[in-house]
Design a protein around this motif. Structure first.
Motif: not given
Length: 860
Positions: A71, A74, A80, A97, A153, A236
């Motif tokens: 993450w 990204e 992202w 992922k 994340g 998320i």
């Protein structure tokens, strides 16, 4: 699923579109395989436990390096928000992922396939253990991947994501180790043990490396992996929702509590287990179950052990492990094993403070056996005294308490009773000897079920202590007692007695005759047997009593010189062939040598060597190393042995025609390698193999049938007049000491019916051309001890008990590979695999570059 596959393909391709994926693979393989190969050829063994034991710590570093970009990359590349605007759910994004990272990890593990291939070529690995090890590594990797993706994340920077994940993985790894748990217990009692139970992962992983697949262990990894993926999905989905931070924090706390509670519930529970080992060594053997089912009444077992809360951290699960094994035996035997636990607290020294019986009246289940009754258990003073008298005594184990190493006294013994027999004890049960617990219980039960305990008549010589007069005088002045004689087979006698055999030491003389009753005659290193001693052994064989005989024709003394070592041969002159030749088997007199040998440490007899322990290694073909490939793999005595050290031994000379004429069946259990040779006792011994004449020779034979009476029709030879005559005793030094036998001489034909009056019975003779291997200083080498115990067990108690003893991991030692083999496999594992990965990366880069060039040329 289409969206999951799209993300999976995109992220997996990202690993190989840049050098980073190939670098990760090369570094992981170089370290993991390198650590394994660094010591492999020093002690080559055909298993991968050493490899898998290193992986948890390596994965604590490797996995964070794989997931740190999932993450964070990204966010760094500003993809992202764009990714989150795709018509995909957060679940599909996270699963895609995660599966991509897992696939990359699987590909990396597949690159280690050269290790099991090497083991297959060089030895005989247990593929079930290897596969379960890979399964455990895969589950552990998935767990750490879920953690890494979760923390990635939160982070915009890959380095931060790497460090946070690394710390989390190391914390989980350390919590499961005994060292960390013991340290925490020293600060806060029982906290470390509790954390190891509910959060540590190392015990769950180690089960796979042993070849055991526990459903509870799979659920542990699956549960934590699912929880971290769920939290990642939740983060998320609600990243921009108002109040989500509070909701997410509560969800994290709830999931952690659920995970810890789940681990606490399944800790120590067997929800189903699969034994993937080749011989099902972690499952109660069929031989054990059959022997226990044959008992007339249930076997009564008591576990005398310190309670869990008072145990050192490393022993906290000992009671559970013991009772788990007893429960397996109870189920396998159809209820013929009944057990209970008696908690005992060890006080200062050898005193005890008992805590009574657990959970209501174990004595009722043990009614009728000669063990402590309920009244005795209620009387603390009586319990302390009687436990100590019967051999249940506390022993010291090391523990860490408040940053200091101390010794704590604990109880851990098992009492076994059957019918009205007196309770027998197995002392000092610790985690290290748990694999032998099944054999110890079953063999003790088998011996208790007999009308009388098995008796071994052991004929083995004492010998003079060889030490020069000056050294002896100095040692005596220093207060050290130097005995005139020593018993080189004392350790073997102690082991046999530990195995619940009654051992009667005899010389087979008029002063020290064979006992009135015995089950097996064990003859070790006979010297100058006289005619009467041969008559006694012949009578034993003719009456069907088993004989195990290990003969030594010669010994060697090594004299260190400036140019090396000088060998001096000393004849033992056993004089057994005069008897054995009548049966069709003899011990060859020639010196035996083999190209497969091992080094021997030689200690000098001078004062300096005695005081300093100085020694010199001698690697001579006289020290024969017998590998499993040279043993009978179908016979219970040898089928689970890996190495035997046959020191200064001789070959056997077998006459098939004469054996057949007497109706004797001879089976060779052990041979030399195919590159052995014999030398006819020259003055100058040459240790180099000849250019021709290499052969394979028998070393151990199992002869069964009705042995003929060699002395049929003859009067028993008289005993020699003097007990000090050279042929009067098997002992070099007999000073008239009492051997503790109250029995009369072995009955003469004039005293009771002999072979002429009684029909001969089928007997057994196990013959070896080496007894040096069973002396104190060689007994623990290789599988020498297992060989003699298997032989005694097989002829005394039956082959079933040998199968029970064999229910432990086989020592899969590999014969020392040649220099060419070592170089080849080092090249394959270190160079070839990594070079292939690097070439694949370069080929992929060239293909992508060519594709980009072709795409550009379309618009020119």
């Amino acid at each position: 699923m289409k969206n999951v596959f799209t993300i999976f393909r995109r992220d997996l391709a990202a690993f190989f579109k840049s050098p980073i994926g190939y670098i990760f693979m090369i570094v992981f393989l170089a370290i993991s395989v390198g650590l394994y190969m660094a010591t492999f050829f020093a002690h080559p063994v055909a298993n991968m436990r050493a490899y898998f034991s290193n992986l948890p710590m390596l994965l604590c570093v490797f996995i964070p390096a794989v997931t740190m970009r999932v993450w964070a990359e990204e966010r760094k590349e500003n993809t992202w928000e764009m990714l989150l605007t795709f018509p995909m759910r957060a679940t599909e994004l996270v699963l895609g992922k995660f599966l991509a990272c897992l696939a990359f990890f699987v590909i990396t593990l597949c690159a280690t396939v050269t290790v099991p291939i090497m083991l297959t070529v060089l030895g005989e690995p247990d593929f079930g253990v290897i596969l379960s090890g890979y399964l455990g590594t895969l589950l552990l990797g998935a767990y750490f991947l879920a953690i890494g993706i979760f923390f990635s994340g939160f982070c915009k920077d890959q380095i931060v994501a790497f460090v946070v994940t690394l710390l989390a993985c190391f914390l989980i790894f350390l919590l499961g180790t005994n060292f960390a748990a013991a340290y925490i217990d020293g600060l806060v009692p029982r906290l470390g043990t509790f954390l190891a139970q509910v959060a540590g992962m190392i015990d769950h992983y180690n089960a796979f490396t042993r070849g055991v697949v526990e459903v509870a262990d799979i659920l542990y990894f699956a549960a934590w992996t699912t929880l971290f993926l769920f939290l990642n999905i939740l983060y998320i989905e609600g990243r921009n929702r108002p109040g989500m931070r509070t909701t997410f924090s509560a969800a994290v706390g709830l999931c952690v509590c659920i995970g810890l509670l789940f681990n606490w519930l399944i800790a120590g529970q067997s929800m189903g287990r699969f034994d993937w080992t080749e011989d099902k060594i972690h499952t109660v053997s069929e031989a054990s179950a059959e022997m226990l089912r044959e008992l007339d009444t249930p076997l009564q077992v008591r576990v005398y052990i310190t309670p869990r809360e008072n145990m050192p951290t490393a022993y906290a699960n000992l009671e559970r492990d013991i009772t788990d094994k007893l429960e397996e035996l109870r189920v396998a035997s159809g209820g013929m094993v009944e057990y209970s636990t008696v908690p005992l607290m060890a006080g200062e020294g050898l005193d005890t403070t008992p805590r009574g019986l657990e959970a209501g009246g174990a004595s009722e289940a043990l009614d009728g056996a000669q063990i402590l009754d309920e009244e005795e258990l209620d009387d603390e003073a009586s319990l302390r005294e009687r436990m100590y008298e019967r051999g249940v005594r506390p022993f010291g184990v090391q523990t860490i308490d408040e940053d200091q190493v101390s010794t704590r006294m604990i109880y851990s013994s098992i009492g076994i009773a059957y019918r009205d027999r007196e309770e027998e004890f197995i002392p000092q049960i610790v985690p290290q000897n748990l694999p032998d617990l099944e054999y110890r219980i079953v063999s003790t039960a088998h011996k208790l079920a007999r009308d009388e305990m098995p008796v071994i008549a052991m004929a083995a010589p004492e010998e003079a202590v060889h030490i020069d007069a000056q050294t002896r005088q100095i040692l005596e002045q220093m207060g050290q007692q130097v005995p005139e004689t020593e018993d080189p087979f004392q350790s073997l006698q102690q082991v046999l007695e530990y195995e619940r055999y009654q051992v009667e030491r005899v010389d087979i003389t008029a002063q020290s005759p064979l006992p009135d009753r015995f089950d097996t005659l064990l003859v070790l290193n006979p010297r100058e047997l006289n005619e009467r001693q041969r008559w006694e052994i012949n009578r034993v064989l003719n009456e069907g009593i088993p004989v195990v005989m290990a003969v030594q024709n010669y010994q060697f003394e090594y004299e260190p010189t400036q140019g090396g070592v000088r060998l001096h041969k000393r004849d033992e002159n056993p004089q057994v062939n005069e008897l054995l030749a009548h049966y069709g088997i003899q011990v060859d007199r020639d010196i035996l040598m083999d190209s497969t040998h091992f080094p021997l440490s030689i200690h000098g007899q001078d004062l300096i060597s005695q005081l300093t322990g100085a020694h010199q290694e001698v690697d001579a073909p006289l020290h024969i190393r017998v590998h499993s490939s040279s043993m009978d793999g179908e016979w219970s005595i040898t089928n689970r042995l890996s190495n035997v050290f046959y020191v200064w031994g001789s070959a056997l000379d077998m006459d098939p025609d004469q054996l057949s004429e007497h109706g004797l069946d001879a089976r060779v259990l052990m041979t030399t390698s195919q590159r052995a040779w014999k030398v006819a006792s020259p003055t100058q011994i040459t240790l180099e193999p000849p250019e021709t004449g290499l052969n394979q020779y028998p070393l151990m034979a199992y002869v069964s049938g009705t042995f003929p009476d060699v002395f049929e029709g003859e009067e028993p030879p008289p005993w020699p007049d003097s007990p000090q005559s050279p042929d009067a005793s098997m002992h070099d030094h007999d000073h008239g000491h009492d051997h503790g036998h109250d029995h009369g001489p072995f009955p003469n034909p004039s005293e009771q019916e002999g072979p002429d009056g009684n029909p001969a019975s089928e007997g057994t003779l196990i013959l070896l051309g080496c007894s040096e291997m069973f002396r104190d200083h060689f007994l623990g080498a290789g599988n020498n001890l297992d060989l003699i115990l298997n032989s005694v067990d097989a002829v005394t108690l039956g082959e079933q008990i040998v199968h029970v003893r064999g229910a432990h991991p086989i020592d899969r030692t590999i014969e020392t590979p040649s220099a060419a083999q070592r170089t080849f496999w080092r090249f394959i594992n270190f160079v070839a695999v990594n070079t292939a990965i690097a070439c694949a990366g370069l080929a992929g880069a060239l293909m992508r570059r060519r594709g980009r060039y072709a795409y550009t040329m379309k618009f020119q």
